[in-house]
Design a protein around this motif. Structure first.
Motif, mmCIF file in Angstrom:
data_model
loop_
_atom_site.group_PDB
_atom_site.id
_atom_site.type_symbol
_atom_site.label_atom_id
_atom_site.label_comp_id
_atom_site.label_asym_id
_atom_site.label_seq_id
_atom_site.Cartn_x
_atom_site.Cartn_y
_atom_site.Cartn_z
ATOM 1 N N GLU A 168 -26.738 -10.684 50.480
ATOM 2 C CA GLU A 168 -28.098 -10.512 49.965
ATOM 3 C C GLU A 168 -28.131 -10.769 48.459
ATOM 4 O OE1 GLU A 168 -32.156 -9.594 51.160
ATOM 5 O OE2 GLU A 168 -30.309 -10.157 52.197
ATOM 6 N N MET A 169 -27.087 -10.355 47.760
ATOM 7 C CA MET A 169 -26.994 -10.630 46.323
ATOM 8 C C MET A 169 -27.016 -12.132 46.066
ATOM 9 S SD MET A 169 -24.667 -11.723 43.793
ATOM 10 C CE MET A 169 -23.032 -11.385 44.435
ATOM 11 N N ILE B 172 -30.895 -0.452 46.762
ATOM 12 C CA ILE B 172 -30.410 -1.381 47.781
ATOM 13 C C ILE B 172 -30.639 -2.817 47.314
ATOM 14 C CG2 ILE B 172 -30.824 0.236 49.680
ATOM 15 C CD1 ILE B 172 -33.366 -1.413 50.318
ATOM 16 N N LEU B 173 -30.067 -3.752 48.055
ATOM 17 C CA LEU B 173 -30.324 -5.165 47.825
ATOM 18 C C LEU B 173 -31.187 -5.677 48.970
ATOM 19 C CD1 LEU B 173 -26.875 -6.430 46.508
ATOM 20 C CD2 LEU B 173 -28.950 -5.952 45.224
ATOM 21 N N SER C 151 -34.477 -9.064 34.888
ATOM 22 C CA SER C 151 -33.089 -8.866 35.303
ATOM 23 C C SER C 151 -33.090 -8.014 36.572
ATOM 24 C CB SER C 151 -32.330 -8.157 34.180
ATOM 25 O OG SER C 151 -31.111 -7.630 34.633
ATOM 26 N N ALA C 152 -32.187 -8.324 37.487
ATOM 27 C CA ALA C 152 -32.122 -7.594 38.755
ATOM 28 C C ALA C 152 -30.822 -6.814 38.855
ATOM 29 C CB ALA C 152 -32.233 -8.552 39.940
ATOM 30 N N GLY C 153 -30.918 -5.567 39.297
ATOM 31 C CA GLY C 153 -29.726 -4.775 39.589
ATOM 32 C C GLY C 153 -29.158 -5.205 40.933
ATOM 33 N N GLU C 154 -28.004 -5.870 40.912
ATOM 34 C CA GLU C 154 -27.433 -6.443 42.135
ATOM 35 C C GLU C 154 -26.013 -5.907 42.364
ATOM 36 O OE1 GLU C 154 -28.955 -10.834 42.810
ATOM 37 O OE2 GLU C 154 -27.957 -10.682 40.867
ATOM 38 N N VAL C 155 -25.896 -4.629 42.653
ATOM 39 C CA VAL C 155 -24.591 -4.025 42.928
ATOM 40 C C VAL C 155 -24.333 -4.136 44.427
ATOM 41 C CG1 VAL C 155 -23.194 -1.945 42.823
ATOM 42 C CG2 VAL C 155 -24.809 -2.464 40.973
ATOM 43 N N ALA C 156 -23.382 -4.991 44.787
ATOM 44 C CA ALA C 156 -23.072 -5.253 46.202
ATOM 45 C C ALA C 156 -21.895 -4.383 46.640
ATOM 46 C CB ALA C 156 -22.749 -6.730 46.403
ATOM 47 N N ILE C 157 -22.134 -3.490 47.596
ATOM 48 C CA ILE C 157 -21.088 -2.575 48.060
ATOM 49 C C ILE C 157 -20.277 -3.184 49.204
ATOM 50 C CG2 ILE C 157 -20.603 -0.264 48.943
ATOM 51 C CD1 ILE C 157 -21.772 -0.417 46.086
ATOM 52 N N GLY C 158 -20.944 -3.830 50.139
ATOM 53 C CA GLY C 158 -20.251 -4.416 51.288
ATOM 54 C C GLY C 158 -20.638 -5.866 51.488
ATOM 55 N N VAL D 215 -13.996 -9.611 42.070
ATOM 56 C CA VAL D 215 -15.434 -9.481 42.302
ATOM 57 C C VAL D 215 -16.203 -9.795 41.020
ATOM 58 C CG1 VAL D 215 -17.269 -7.852 42.882
ATOM 59 C CG2 VAL D 215 -15.131 -7.830 44.179
ATOM 60 N N VAL D 216 -15.711 -9.272 39.890
ATOM 61 C CA VAL D 216 -16.342 -9.553 38.597
ATOM 62 C C VAL D 216 -16.389 -11.060 38.343
ATOM 63 C CG1 VAL D 216 -15.993 -9.348 36.097
ATOM 64 C CG2 VAL D 216 -15.762 -7.333 37.563
ATOM 65 N N ILE D 217 -15.275 -11.707 38.574
ATOM 66 C CA ILE D 217 -15.178 -13.146 38.309
ATOM 67 C C ILE D 217 -16.068 -13.945 39.253
ATOM 68 C CG2 ILE D 217 -13.591 -15.115 38.436
ATOM 69 C CD1 ILE D 217 -11.401 -13.140 37.417
#
Length: 334
Positions: free
Chosen positions: A144-145, A108-109, A131-138, A177-179
């Motif tokens: 939070e990211m 989670i974030l 480094s932080a894993g910041e995969v934002a789903i919604g 989203v990548v950009i």
């Protein structure tokens, strides 16, 4: 038994008439073979390989893929993750990659959880690259990211230029989203880490982030093949050919790229051993695999166990683990 096709009459005739058993004409006398130079020109006949003496060895402590039902030793709580990070840093790890988990073991974030883990580590290890894993789903994750990225807590964060089935789960980052995530990280002073699973992901990064002019050098790539849905590496030949193809694709785009290869999936430590032979940097840890070896079903007991194994391999290859301060300098981060 296979049919003997050797012309023994010819062999025996030569052996009978010839006094020569091998041809050796030492034109460079008094040396038979000089490994350093030639008698005819002052040249280096055996040049040193262009491999960095130092190797960055990063540890990805837990990630978002594997649960305790897959590996009972998987760190889940903030205390477990922090203690795993501390043990690895004390054992000479260059950097850490951190996700946080909730009580259901999902990645989670949550800024507060990151603070609980990272602040004690920063207090103890002054030059820590984290480094932080910041995969934002919604949208909530996205907000939070942004908070985590702007907190000053982290040094880097992956940007996954991918659309793949990770196991049975579709994991996709649309181009916008990548950009936009890359822009947010750069404005926050966080190093974007281009995370790729296949050579197609490499080309996505070229199109959206590099030739667009968005990213600044030095480019930092994290290569995660061999996970289900990534470049398949089901045997040594696939591992060698697959990694070579991905890395060649990166250097075709930018020869000065900094590349870290993860001990992902079944290949585990074999993959990072190959990477170190290629002069690359490496990442290991319980985010990327559950297995110690590709040909056994033995599970990883701890991040420290895998770090110690890879550090020993690096030292046997004549490569020295890089310090956190040197790593930050290499990546151009303060």
């Amino acid at each position: 038994m296979a049919k003997d096709r050797i012309n023994w009459d010819r062999v025996n005739a030569y052996m009978e008439r010839s006094k020569t058993r091998a041809v050796l004409k030492p034109y460079g006398m008094p040396d038979i073979t000089n490994p350093f130079t030639s008698a005819y020109a002052d040249v280096d006949v055996s040049p040193r390989w262009p491999i960095s003496e130092e190797v960055a060895i990063s540890v990805a402590l837990t990630g978002g893929f594997f649960m305790t039902r897959h590996n009972p030793a998987q760190p889940i709580s903030e205390q477990e993750i922090m203690e795993a990070g501390r043990a690895c840093m004390r054992a000479g790890a260059t950097a850490l990659h951190i996700h946080v988990r909730n009580e259901a073991e999902w990645s989670i974030l949550d800024l507060a959880r990151f603070v609980t883990i990272i602040e004690p580590l920063r207090d103890e290890f002054e030059d820590l690259y984290v480094s932080a894993g910041e995969v934002a789903i919604g949208p909530d994750d996205w907000n939070e990211m942004i908070k985590i990225s702007n907190s000053g807590l982290i040094t880097g964060s992956p940007v996954n230029t991918t659309a793949t089935f990770c196991g049975d789960t579709l994991f996709a980052k649309p181009p916008a989203v990548v950009i936009e995530k890359t822009r947010i990280l750069m404005e926050a002073g966080v190093k974007p880490e281009i995370a790729v699973y296949t050579d197609a992901d490499v080309d996505n990064a070229r199109r959206y982030l590099i030739e667009s002019g968005l990213l600044e050098e030095p480019l930092y790539w994290v290569v995660l093949p061999a996970l289900p849905g990534g470049s398949p590496m089901h045997n040594p030949r696939q591992m060698i050919q697959g990694l070579t193809r991905i890395v060649d694709s990166i250097f075709d785009i930018n020869p000065d790229s900094i590349v870290s290869v993860c001990a992902a999936g079944r290949p585990s430590v074999y993959l990072v051993t190959l990477a170190m032979l290629m002069g690359l940097h490496v990442r290991l840890g319980m985010e990327d695999t559950v297995w110690r070896y590709p040909h056994r079903d033995e599970l990883i007991a701890s991040n420290l166990q895998q770090l110690q194994a890879v550090t020993a391999i690096a030292e046997n290859l004549g490569r020295t683990p890089m310090s956190g301060a040197r790593y930050r300098e290499l990546l151009g981060v303060s």
